[in-house]
Design an enzyme around this catalytic site. Structure first.
Site, PDB file in Angstrom:
ATOM      1  N   SER A   1       0.823  -1.214   0.000  1.00 57.80           N
ATOM      2  CA  SER A   1       0.000   0.000   0.000  1.00 57.80           C
ATOM      3  C   SER A   1       0.855   1.261   0.000  1.00 57.80           C
ATOM      4  CB  SER A   1      -0.917   0.020   1.225  1.00 57.80           C
ATOM      5  OG  SER A   1      -1.654  -1.163   1.320  1.00 57.80           O
TER       6      SER A   1
HETATM    7  N1  SAH Z   1      -0.248  -4.574   3.681  1.00 56.97           N
HETATM    8  C1  SAH Z   1       0.464  -5.283   2.662  1.00 56.97           C
HETATM    9  C2  SAH Z   1      -0.240  -5.159   1.347  1.00 56.97           C
HETATM   10  C3  SAH Z   1      -0.875  -6.386   0.962  1.00 56.97           C
HETATM   11  S1  SAH Z   1      -1.728  -6.462  -0.590  1.00 56.97           S
HETATM   12  C4  SAH Z   1       1.888  -4.733   2.548  1.00 56.97           C
HETATM   13  O1  SAH Z   1       2.209  -3.800   3.269  1.00 56.97           O
HETATM   14  O2  SAH Z   1       2.675  -5.279   1.775  1.00 56.97           O
HETATM   15  C5  SAH Z   1      -3.073  -7.462  -0.040  1.00 56.97           C
HETATM   16  C6  SAH Z   1      -2.685  -8.797   0.485  1.00 56.97           C
HETATM   17  O3  SAH Z   1      -3.873  -9.464   0.920  1.00 56.97           O
HETATM   18  C7  SAH Z   1      -2.037  -9.716  -0.551  1.00 56.97           C
HETATM   19  O4  SAH Z   1      -0.819 -10.176  -0.072  1.00 56.97           O
HETATM   20  C8  SAH Z   1      -3.053 -10.842  -0.719  1.00 56.97           C
HETATM   21  O5  SAH Z   1      -2.470 -12.084  -1.029  1.00 56.97           O
HETATM   22  C9  SAH Z   1      -3.730 -10.846   0.640  1.00 56.97           C
HETATM   23  N2  SAH Z   1      -5.054 -11.478   0.675  1.00 56.97           N
HETATM   24  C10 SAH Z   1      -6.030 -11.438  -0.268  1.00 56.97           C
HETATM   25  N3  SAH Z   1      -7.097 -12.136   0.129  1.00 56.97           N
HETATM   26  C11 SAH Z   1      -6.808 -12.643   1.356  1.00 56.97           C
HETATM   27  C12 SAH Z   1      -7.504 -13.467   2.276  1.00 56.97           C
HETATM   28  N4  SAH Z   1      -8.727 -13.945   2.023  1.00 56.97           N
HETATM   29  N5  SAH Z   1      -6.894 -13.792   3.438  1.00 56.97           N
HETATM   30  C13 SAH Z   1      -5.640 -13.333   3.723  1.00 56.97           C
HETATM   31  N6  SAH Z   1      -4.923 -12.565   2.878  1.00 56.97           N
HETATM   32  C14 SAH Z   1      -5.498 -12.224   1.705  1.00 56.97           C
END
Ligand code: SAH
Length: 213
Positions: free
Chosen positions: A63
């Site tokens: 993000s």
């Molecule tokens: N906050 C993170 C950004 C993550 S992007 C950072 O700082 O890097 C969103 C993330 O949510 C991805 O890694 C994706 O794989 C995860 N995600 C998507 N659906 C999910 C679910 N049902 N349960 C857990 N994680 C999930």
């Protein structure tokens, strides 16, 4: 590493966070301290402190710094809380949360990203940080209740299972909506019930449904 890119973090905090109303001292200090470039893939190193999200693998993103700061500030953490994060991704926001709360539980659904986060987070507060590969729709019931729950991927609607894992005065923040645009929803659990506020429009990657729905 000799150059920890502190100057770039200071610029990021001044221009992207403070200039846009992020005032929580703990959030600012955490974002000055955590070396975002260590969470960013090698090919995007020059953009590590830029005012934008950064691509990870499989179409996922780290993000934008402002959004991380905004969401963390909204949770109003004092350092004593137990926090659940859904969507560990690179682990960047997880590292920020370890500076702001007492204990952090973070769930990632993609094995590859969970491994990356484990590596990236190896030196952060390991006794207060718990990572799990599973479907975030289910939350982490054995560890509930949580003082705060934060989602980094967007569900089409608010997962009621997660709201049930909020404790007294618990705070919940999530981007809720369709694929291209969502609203950042903040919910506070009060003695009178759940109080919902829509904060702003955002764009996050969709939350995978796994098998939970
Ligand atoms: N906050 C993170 C950004 C993550 S992007 C950072 O700082 O890097 C969103 C993330 O949510 C991805 O890694 C994706 O794989 C995860 N995600 C998507 N659906 C999910 C679910 N049902 N349960 C857990 N994680 C999930």
């Amino acid at each position: 590493m000799i150059d920890s890119r502190r100057f770039e973090r200071e610029q990021m905090v001044n221009a992207q966070l403070q200039a846009r109303g992020i005032v929580d001292k703990n959030v600012i200090n955490a974002m000055l301290k955590i070396e975002r470039h260590r969470f960013v893939p090698a090919e995007f190193q020059s953009l590590a402190y830029a005012d934008r999200p950064i691509p990870l693998t499989e179409g996922q993103t780290i993000s934008q710094p402002y959004i991380v700061g905004f969401m963390c500030q909204a949770l109003n953490l004092s350092g004593k809380e137990k926090v659940l994060e859904i969507g560990t991704g690179s682990g960047y926001q997880t590292a920020i949360l370890t500076c702001l709360a007492h204990e952090v539980f973070s769930i990632e659904i993609r094995e590859e990203l969970a491994q990356l986060a484990r590596k990236n987070l190896a030196s952060y507060a390991s006794d207060r940080l718990h990572l799990r590969v599973s479907d975030g729709w289910l939350g982490w019931p054995e560890e509930a209740p949580f003082d705060a729950i934060i989602l980094s991927a967007s569900p089409p609607e608010i997962p009621q299972i997660l709201l049930k894992q909020l404790g007294i005065s618990g705070r919940f923040i999530a981007p809720v909506g369709g694929k291209d645009e969502q609203v950042l929803v903040f919910i506070e659990s009060t003695p009178q019930g759940m109080k919902r506020t829509n904060l702003m429009s955002v764009t996050f990657v969709p939350m995978r449904t796994g098998g939970a729905l």
